[in-house]
Design a protein around this motif. Structure first.
Motif, mmCIF file in Angstrom:
data_model
loop_
_atom_site.group_PDB
_atom_site.id
_atom_site.type_symbol
_atom_site.label_atom_id
_atom_site.label_comp_id
_atom_site.label_asym_id
_atom_site.label_seq_id
_atom_site.Cartn_x
_atom_site.Cartn_y
_atom_site.Cartn_z
ATOM 1 N N ASN A 1 6.154 -13.005 12.487
ATOM 2 C CA ASN A 1 6.683 -13.201 11.134
ATOM 3 C C ASN A 1 5.915 -14.301 10.398
ATOM 4 O OD1 ASN A 1 8.587 -11.192 11.358
ATOM 5 N ND2 ASN A 1 10.283 -12.573 11.823
ATOM 6 N N TRP A 2 5.568 -15.372 11.111
ATOM 7 C CA TRP A 2 4.779 -16.431 10.491
ATOM 8 C C TRP A 2 3.417 -15.887 10.071
ATOM 9 C CZ3 TRP A 2 -0.022 -18.315 11.686
ATOM 10 C CH2 TRP A 2 -0.435 -19.430 10.935
ATOM 11 N N ALA A 3 2.790 -15.095 10.950
ATOM 12 C CA ALA A 3 1.480 -14.546 10.636
ATOM 13 C C ALA A 3 1.549 -13.597 9.439
ATOM 14 C CB ALA A 3 0.911 -13.819 11.855
ATOM 15 N N LEU A 4 2.563 -12.752 9.377
ATOM 16 C CA LEU A 4 2.726 -11.842 8.244
ATOM 17 C C LEU A 4 2.904 -12.622 6.944
ATOM 18 C CD1 LEU A 4 5.125 -9.148 9.771
ATOM 19 C CD2 LEU A 4 2.730 -8.798 9.122
ATOM 20 N N ASP A 5 3.733 -13.649 6.995
ATOM 21 C CA ASP A 5 3.976 -14.481 5.816
ATOM 22 C C ASP A 5 2.693 -15.161 5.356
ATOM 23 O OD1 ASP A 5 6.573 -15.301 4.345
ATOM 24 O OD2 ASP A 5 5.491 -17.194 4.536
ATOM 25 N N SER A 6 1.928 -15.665 6.311
ATOM 26 C CA SER A 6 0.678 -16.338 5.991
ATOM 27 C C SER A 6 -0.338 -15.358 5.412
ATOM 28 C CB SER A 6 0.109 -17.006 7.250
ATOM 29 O OG SER A 6 -1.115 -17.659 6.982
ATOM 30 N N LEU A 7 -0.425 -14.160 5.978
ATOM 31 C CA LEU A 7 -1.353 -13.149 5.479
ATOM 32 C C LEU A 7 -0.982 -12.719 4.061
ATOM 33 C CD1 LEU A 7 -1.736 -10.986 8.710
ATOM 34 C CD2 LEU A 7 -3.525 -12.365 7.639
ATOM 35 N N SER A 8 0.322 -12.675 3.794
ATOM 36 C CA SER A 8 0.773 -12.348 2.444
ATOM 37 C C SER A 8 0.358 -13.442 1.459
ATOM 38 C CB SER A 8 2.293 -12.170 2.425
ATOM 39 O OG SER A 8 2.767 -11.932 1.117
ATOM 40 N N ASP A 9 0.577 -14.701 1.838
ATOM 41 C CA ASP A 9 0.211 -15.821 0.965
ATOM 42 C C ASP A 9 -1.280 -15.830 0.655
ATOM 43 O OD1 ASP A 9 2.797 -16.722 0.811
ATOM 44 O OD2 ASP A 9 2.561 -18.302 2.321
ATOM 45 N N LYS A 10 -2.098 -15.455 1.628
ATOM 46 C CA LYS A 10 -3.552 -15.490 1.458
ATOM 47 C C LYS A 10 -4.098 -14.279 0.707
ATOM 48 C CE LYS A 10 -4.467 -18.152 5.678
ATOM 49 N NZ LYS A 10 -5.102 -18.119 7.021
ATOM 50 N N GLY A 11 -3.249 -13.290 0.464
ATOM 51 C CA GLY A 11 -3.713 -12.083 -0.210
ATOM 52 C C GLY A 11 -4.287 -11.040 0.716
ATOM 53 N N ALA A 12 -4.220 -11.283 2.035
ATOM 54 C CA ALA A 12 -4.804 -10.333 2.976
ATOM 55 C C ALA A 12 -4.017 -9.025 3.017
ATOM 56 C CB ALA A 12 -4.866 -10.947 4.373
ATOM 57 N N LEU A 13 -2.691 -9.091 2.891
ATOM 58 C CA LEU A 13 -1.888 -7.867 2.865
ATOM 59 C C LEU A 13 -2.184 -7.058 1.605
ATOM 60 C CD1 LEU A 13 1.643 -8.866 4.244
ATOM 61 C CD2 LEU A 13 -0.114 -7.485 5.351
ATOM 62 N N ALA A 14 -2.365 -7.743 0.492
ATOM 63 C CA ALA A 14 -2.721 -7.045 -0.741
ATOM 64 C C ALA A 14 -4.067 -6.350 -0.598
ATOM 65 C CB ALA A 14 -2.756 -8.033 -1.902
ATOM 66 N N GLU A 15 -5.027 -7.005 0.043
ATOM 67 C CA GLU A 15 -6.346 -6.410 0.248
ATOM 68 C C GLU A 15 -6.255 -5.168 1.119
ATOM 69 O OE1 GLU A 15 -9.964 -5.312 2.064
ATOM 70 O OE2 GLU A 15 -8.402 -6.325 3.210
ATOM 71 N N LEU A 16 -5.424 -5.227 2.158
ATOM 72 C CA LEU A 16 -5.234 -4.057 3.021
ATOM 73 C C LEU A 16 -4.607 -2.906 2.246
ATOM 74 C CD1 LEU A 16 -3.955 -5.289 6.520
ATOM 75 C CD2 LEU A 16 -6.055 -4.046 6.002
ATOM 76 N N TYR A 17 -3.611 -3.215 1.432
ATOM 77 C CA TYR A 17 -2.944 -2.176 0.643
ATOM 78 C C TYR A 17 -3.942 -1.491 -0.279
ATOM 79 C CZ TYR A 17 0.210 -0.062 -2.788
ATOM 80 O OH TYR A 17 0.841 0.819 -3.641
ATOM 81 N N LEU A 18 -4.759 -2.257 -0.980
ATOM 82 C CA LEU A 18 -5.725 -1.677 -1.905
ATOM 83 C C LEU A 18 -6.813 -0.895 -1.159
ATOM 84 C CD1 LEU A 18 -6.122 -4.616 -4.434
ATOM 85 C CD2 LEU A 18 -4.943 -2.441 -4.804
ATOM 86 N N ARG A 19 -7.147 -1.328 0.053
ATOM 87 C CA ARG A 19 -8.161 -0.625 0.831
ATOM 88 C C ARG A 19 -7.680 0.770 1.216
ATOM 89 N NH1 ARG A 19 -9.658 -3.333 6.396
ATOM 90 N NH2 ARG A 19 -10.010 -5.072 4.970
ATOM 91 N N TYR A 20 -6.437 0.867 1.632
ATOM 92 C CA TYR A 20 -5.949 2.149 2.135
ATOM 93 C C TYR A 20 -5.169 2.949 1.090
ATOM 94 C CZ TYR A 20 -7.546 0.913 6.755
ATOM 95 O OH TYR A 20 -8.346 0.581 7.815
ATOM 96 N N PHE A 21 -4.756 2.315 -0.003
ATOM 97 C CA PHE A 21 -4.068 3.013 -1.086
ATOM 98 C C PHE A 21 -4.748 2.700 -2.422
ATOM 99 C CE2 PHE A 21 -0.951 2.489 2.281
ATOM 100 C CZ PHE A 21 -0.439 3.775 2.399
ATOM 101 N N PRO A 22 -5.960 3.211 -2.616
ATOM 102 C CA PRO A 22 -6.672 2.919 -3.878
ATOM 103 C C PRO A 22 -5.922 3.447 -5.095
ATOM 104 C CG PRO A 22 -7.798 4.627 -2.601
ATOM 105 C CD PRO A 22 -6.773 4.025 -1.705
ATOM 106 N N VAL A 23 -5.164 4.521 -4.920
ATOM 107 C CA VAL A 23 -4.189 4.936 -5.942
ATOM 108 C C VAL A 23 -2.847 4.424 -5.466
ATOM 109 C CG1 VAL A 23 -3.058 6.869 -7.121
ATOM 110 C CG2 VAL A 23 -5.509 6.979 -6.610
ATOM 111 N N GLY A 24 -2.454 3.243 -5.937
ATOM 112 C CA GLY A 24 -1.234 2.614 -5.437
ATOM 113 C C GLY A 24 0.004 3.449 -5.754
ATOM 114 N N TYR A 25 0.983 3.405 -4.864
ATOM 115 C CA TYR A 25 2.192 4.205 -5.086
ATOM 116 C C TYR A 25 3.378 3.360 -5.549
ATOM 117 C CZ TYR A 25 3.642 2.934 -0.266
ATOM 118 O OH TYR A 25 3.988 2.267 0.888
ATOM 119 N N PHE A 26 3.123 2.111 -5.950
ATOM 120 C CA PHE A 26 4.161 1.283 -6.546
ATOM 121 C C PHE A 26 3.913 1.128 -8.048
ATOM 122 C CE2 PHE A 26 4.741 0.224 -2.145
ATOM 123 C CZ PHE A 26 6.099 0.039 -2.027
#
Length: 293
Positions: free
Chosen positions: A268-293
Motif C-alpha cells: 500500500n505504501w508503494a502504491l501510494d508513492s507510485l501514485s504521488d510520483k505519477g508512475a501510475l498515471a504513466e502506466l495508465y496512459l501507456r496501456y490505455f491511450p484512449v482513456g476510459y475515464f
C-alpha cells in the motif's frame, strides 16, 4: 472457483446499490480525484493525496513472489519474447523497485489461484481476483489501484444531447445479454430500448452499422475497440464514466495471503508513492491511450 473482476463483460448480475445512485446516474468522474494528461486524457487517481503512510523499515520485506496470468490483456499477457507483460506486470515490477526488494513474477492459471494465495504458496497475486465477501474470507487485498467504469458509446456527431434517463427515453442501446451492463440499464435507464447481443463484438458492430443509437459496456474494452481498425473511427464515448461496485466490481487490487499485514502495508505504501510520483498515471496512459475515464 474465484471470479475475475469484471474489467471485461461478465454474465453475473450484480446487486443493486442505491447509495451509488446519484453518482452513477449523473455520470460523475469515476475517481475521487483526477488529473489530465498532455493530450487531455483524464487520468484516474484513487489515492488520497493527503494520506501519509509509514515507509516500511529497511529489510522488513525480504522479497516478493508475485504471480499473474497470461490471458488478461492488457493487464497480463505473454510478450513477444514469451515473458509476462502488461499493466499488472509492470506495476508489480515498479512496486518491487519502490520497495527496493527483489521479486519474481510467475505465470499461473487463473483457476485455483485464490486457493494458491490463501495457502501462502505465493506472496502476492496481481491477476484481477474479484474483491467479494467470499474472497475476503480467504485472503486479503491491497488498496484498489484501478476501477472498472461503464461507458456509453455513440457514432461520431450523433450522440444524444443529454445522457440521462430522460434524455435516452426511446433510444436504442446495444448491450451484451445477461451482463452487469444490461442489469444496470434496466435499473437506471428503464425508458431506453435495450437491444441484446451475445458478444461485445456483435454489440459494437451493430452500433457502427447504425442498428442502435448507443452501446453500453465496459469502458476499458470499449476504449480498445474505439482505437481499433475494426471501429474505423466511427464512434466515441458519450457522457461520462459510471461507477457502481454493486454492478461492476470494486476494482483491481493485489491479493495477499491471510495474516501478511506487513506485506499489505508495504505494498500500500508503494502504491501510494507510485501514485504521488505519477508512475501510475504513466502506466495508465501507456496501456490505455484512449482513456476510459
Amino acid at each position: 472457483m474465484p471470479r475475475r473482476i469484471a474489467i471485461r463483460t461478465t454474465s453475473r448480475l450484480a446487486a443493486f446499490v442505491l447509495s451509488a445512485f446519484a453518482i452513477c446516474l449523473a455520470g460523475a468522474p469515476a475517481a475521487e480525484a483526477a488529473s489530465v494528461g498532455g493530450d487531455g486524457t483524464p487520468i484516474p487517481n484513487f489515492f488520497d493525496p493527503n494520506r501519509r503512510l509509514d515507509r516500511p523499515a529497511p529489510g522488513s520485506i525480504g522479497s516478493i513472489r508475485f504471480t499473474t496470468t497470461d490471458d488478461f490483456p492488457p493487464f497480463s499477457f505473454s510478450g513477444p519474447d514469451g515473458q509476462p507483460a502488461g499493466f499488472n506486470v509492470d506495476l508489480a515490477r515498479a512496486i518491487c523497485v519502490e520497495l527496493a526488494v527483489p521479486c519474481t513474477i510467475q505465470v499461473r492459471p487463473f483457476d485455483g489461484l485464490l486457493d494458491t494465495v490463501a495457502a501462502g504458496r505465493v506472496d502476492a497475486a496481481i491477476a484481477g481476483i474479484a474483491i467479494s465477501p467470499a474472497s475476503r474470507a480467504k485472503i486479503e487485498f491491497s488498496d484498489v489501484y484501478l476501477r472498472p467504469a461503464a461507458r456509453f458509446v455513440a457514432r461520431r456527431g450523433e450522440a444524444p444531447a443529454a445522457i440521462s434517463p430522460e434524455g435516452l427515453t426511446g433510444k436504442t442501446i446495444a448491450v451484451v445479454k445477461g451482463s452487469a451492463h444490461e442489469a444496470y440499464l434496466a435499473a437506471f435507464f428503464p425508458k431506453a430500448e435495450r437491444t441484446l447481443f451475445d458478444k461485445a463484438a456483435d454489440m459494437e458492430a451493430a452500433l457502427k452499422a447504425g442498428k442502435a443509437d448507443l452501446a453500453f459496456g465496459d469502458g476499458g474494452q470499449l476504449a480498445f475497440w474505439l482505437q481499433s481498425a475494426t471501429a474505423g473511427g466511427c464512434c466515441g464515448f458519450a457522457g461520462g464514466p459510471y461507477l457502481d461496485p454493486g454492478f461492476f466490481g470494486e476494482g483491481l487490487a493485489i491479493a495477499l495471503p491471510p495474516g501478511r499485514t506487513d506485506l499489505r502495508q508495504a505494498i500500500n505504501w508503494a502504491l501510494d508513492s507510485l501514485s504521488d510520483k505519477g508512475a501510475l498515471a504513466e502506466l495508465y496512459l501507456r496501456y490505455f491511450p484512449v482513456g476510459y475515464f
